[in-house]
Design a protein around this motif. Structure first.
Motif, PDB file in Angstrom:
ATOM      1  N   TYR A 150      -0.416  11.256   7.673  1.00 14.08           N
ATOM      2  CA  TYR A 150       0.746  12.170   7.720  1.00 14.08           C
ATOM      3  C   TYR A 150       1.123  12.525   9.165  1.00 14.08           C
ATOM      4  O   TYR A 150       2.287  12.389   9.536  1.00 14.08           O
TER       5      TYR A 150
ATOM      6  N   ALA B  65      -3.033   9.367  -4.550  1.00 10.50           N
ATOM      7  CA  ALA B  65      -3.820   8.133  -4.417  1.00 10.50           C
ATOM      8  C   ALA B  65      -5.067   8.136  -5.315  1.00 10.50           C
ATOM      9  O   ALA B  65      -5.530   7.073  -5.740  1.00 10.50           O
ATOM     10  N   TYR B  66      -5.584   9.327  -5.608  1.00 10.12           N
ATOM     11  CA  TYR B  66      -6.845   9.414  -6.389  1.00 10.12           C
ATOM     12  C   TYR B  66      -6.609   9.946  -7.794  1.00 10.12           C
ATOM     13  O   TYR B  66      -7.547  10.363  -8.470  1.00 10.12           O
TER      14      TYR B  66
ATOM     15  N   CYS C 107      -1.160  16.282  -0.725  1.00  7.43           N
ATOM     16  CA  CYS C 107      -2.158  15.265  -1.036  1.00  7.43           C
ATOM     17  C   CYS C 107      -2.992  15.811  -2.189  1.00  7.43           C
ATOM     18  O   CYS C 107      -3.822  16.692  -1.991  1.00  7.43           O
TER      19      CYS C 107
ATOM     20  N   GLY D 283       0.861  -1.181   0.000  1.00  7.00           N
ATOM     21  CA  GLY D 283       0.000   0.000   0.000  1.00  7.00           C
ATOM     22  C   GLY D 283       0.899   1.233   0.000  1.00  7.00           C
ATOM     23  O   GLY D 283       2.072   1.151   0.428  1.00  7.00           O
TER      24      GLY D 283
ATOM     25  N   LEU E 185       4.543   5.901   2.824  1.00  7.95           N
ATOM     26  CA  LEU E 185       4.520   7.136   3.623  1.00  7.95           C
ATOM     27  C   LEU E 185       5.333   6.943   4.906  1.00  7.95           C
ATOM     28  O   LEU E 185       6.118   7.795   5.306  1.00  7.95           O
TER      29      LEU E 185
ATOM     30  N   PHE F 255      -4.790  13.719   4.730  1.00  4.89           N
ATOM     31  CA  PHE F 255      -4.769  12.289   5.050  1.00  4.89           C
ATOM     32  C   PHE F 255      -4.201  12.067   6.462  1.00  4.89           C
ATOM     33  O   PHE F 255      -3.120  12.561   6.792  1.00  4.89           O
TER      34      PHE F 255
ATOM     35  N   ASN G 266      -7.479  14.173   0.315  1.00  6.12           N
ATOM     36  CA  ASN G 266      -8.404  13.384   1.126  1.00  6.12           C
ATOM     37  C   ASN G 266      -8.420  14.056   2.501  1.00  6.12           C
ATOM     38  O   ASN G 266      -7.353  14.197   3.093  1.00  6.12           O
TER      39      ASN G 266
ATOM     40  N   ARG H  63      -3.171  -4.787  -1.060  1.00  5.38           N
ATOM     41  CA  ARG H  63      -2.142  -3.877  -0.555  1.00  5.38           C
ATOM     42  C   ARG H  63      -0.987  -3.708  -1.535  1.00  5.38           C
ATOM     43  O   ARG H  63      -0.018  -4.473  -1.519  1.00  5.38           O
TER      44      ARG H  63
ATOM     45  N   ASP I 116       1.315  12.894  -2.913  1.00  5.18           N
ATOM     46  CA  ASP I 116       0.526  11.671  -2.716  1.00  5.18           C
ATOM     47  C   ASP I 116      -0.679  11.741  -3.661  1.00  5.18           C
ATOM     48  O   ASP I 116      -1.611  12.512  -3.450  1.00  5.18           O
TER      49      ASP I 116
ATOM     50  N   THR J  95      -1.348   4.440  -5.941  1.00  5.11           N
ATOM     51  CA  THR J  95      -1.813   3.192  -5.320  1.00  5.11           C
ATOM     52  C   THR J  95      -2.718   2.391  -6.243  1.00  5.11           C
ATOM     53  O   THR J  95      -3.365   2.961  -7.132  1.00  5.11           O
TER      54      THR J  95
ATOM     55  N   SER K 192      -5.068   0.730  -4.731  1.00  2.85           N
ATOM     56  CA  SER K 192      -6.200   0.510  -3.824  1.00  2.85           C
ATOM     57  C   SER K 192      -7.475   1.215  -4.259  1.00  2.85           C
ATOM     58  O   SER K 192      -8.542   0.887  -3.777  1.00  2.85           O
TER      59      SER K 192
END
Ligand SMILES: Cc1ncc(COP(=O)(O)O)c(C=O)c1O
Length: 366
Positions: free
Chosen positions: A122, A196-197, A163, A93, A98, A119, A167, A235, A194, A224, A226
């Motif tokens: 952090y 992630a999205y 981020c 993950g 991080l 997030f 998030n 993960r 980061d 990610t 995920s």
């Protein structure tokens, strides 16, 4: 035994990560079957078909350790992203990455700058290392205030987490804002973006972190499998980082940090761009239905570039409970006058809209 003396004192104020409610828990407690878990930003469609087939095929070979250097996946990512394999690190993950970055970079007295709310991991990784978390409030539009973040950097700052999209608010910063920010960041600071999205974003203003990566500048990008790839349970995340940072992470990560299932699932997920587009488009469409419901009901929300929407409410606890009693699990962080509502399938959207209608009918204005 004096456990307080035994256990590092930095851990005393820390709280374990609190995951969202599980659907099975809510089903048991409420006796309802139709429960929608929209609290962890997961993708509802499950792994890509090729990923599923690949993961099933390796089950009988789990007697063997995974490839500790994730060569096949790194080779595939390298071709796809146009970055050298020496700049790639694969993690259990992106969460693990991080923590590893914090472990590699931060020590007591060092500062780590990030936006807030953002997030929750952090501040946790900062605390773990005994470093100082410098939280910079989001702007009025609940986006990163990159000017204020640059102002917050000092001689003691070693790390900045960005981020993008953020998030829990779903906002992005623009390319122009990012360009200006990077010009102001001194060379002794490592900037970690980061993303992630990333695959959900549709705004043309969004800066692709990788376009800024050159392997020399102290900047790295995390992504990610995920979220849009729907492999949260396996993960797997990856980082594109300057070589010295990759080397540091390779020294401190566990030798077999990413399972064979995760590596294979991630590898085959990358084949299906058409499904990624379909998921992004559908997510975008579902958000428009949610927005029009919120507009109609007078619910204030932040337009989102992700698969969740941040809504404002003066009574987050009551609204959270009322939605739960309608079978819709959202996320209450307990610290803000807001809730995070996940975006799911069209059927989830219909259920969410019906739940909000029932909640507004019961509680009045949210
Ligand atoms: C912004 C952000 N970064 C990182 C992660 C960690 O994702 P994972 O460890 O599943 O890759 C998440 C998960 O919710 C997230 O929201």
């Amino acid at each position: 035994m004096d456990y307080d003396a035994l256990i590092r004192q930095e851990l005393a104020p820390m709280r374990p990560y609190a995951p969202g409610l599980r659907a099975s828990e809510v089903r048991e407690r409420s006796g309802r079957d139709d429960v929608r878990k929209l609290s962890s930003n997961e993708n509802p469609y499950g792994p890509m078909p090729a990923a599923l087939a690949g993961m099933q095929a390796v089950l009988s070979r789990l007697n063997v350790y995974p490839d500790g250097s994730a060569r096949a996946l790194k080779c595939r990512l390298s071709e796809r992203l146009g970055v050298a394999e020496k700049n790639l690190v694969v993690g259990n993950g992106s969460n693990e990455l991080l923590r590893l970055i914090a472990q590699a970079v931060l020590g007591p007295g060092d500062e780590c700058v990030f936006a807030w709310p953002s997030f929750v991991v952090y501040p946790m990784v900062c605390q773990l290392m005994g470093a100082t978390a410098v939280k910079v409030p989001l702007s009025a539009g609940e986006a990163h205030d990159l000017g204020a973040m640059a102002d917050a950097i000092t001689d003691r700052t070693k790390l900045v987490f960005l981020c993008n999209p953020n998030n829990p608010t779903g906002t992005i910063y623009t390319r122009d804002e990012f360009d200006k920010f990077l010009k102001r960041v001194p060379e002794h600071v490592l900037v970690i973006v980061d993303e992630a999205y990333f695959e959900y974003v549709t705004s043309p203003e969004n800066p692709d972190g990788l376009a800024y990566f050159d392997g020399v500048r102290p900047l790295g990008v995390l992504r990610t499998f995920s979220k849009i790839y729907s492999l949260a349970g396996a993960r797997c995340g990856y980082g594109v980082l300057p070589e010295p940072v990759v080397s540091a992470l390779d020294k401190i990560r566990e030798p077999f940090n990413v399972s064979t299932i995760a590596q294979v699932g991630a590898y085959y997920s990358l084949d299906d761009d058409a499904e990624v587009r379909r998921r992004r488009d559908e997510n975008q469409e579902q958000k428009t239905y949610l927005y029009s419901c919120f507009d109609r009901l007078g619910v204030s929300y932040v337009p989102s570039e992700t698969n969740f929407v941040w809504i404002h409410t003066e009574k987050p606890v009551e609204v959270f409970q009322a939605l739960l009693s309608q079978g819709v699990i959202v996320r209450d962080f307990g610290t803000t006058q807001a809730l995070r509502v996940g975006v799911g399938t069209p059927d989830d959207t219909r259920a969410t809209i019906a739940a909000f209608e029932a909640v507004v009918a019961k509680l009045g204005a949210l």
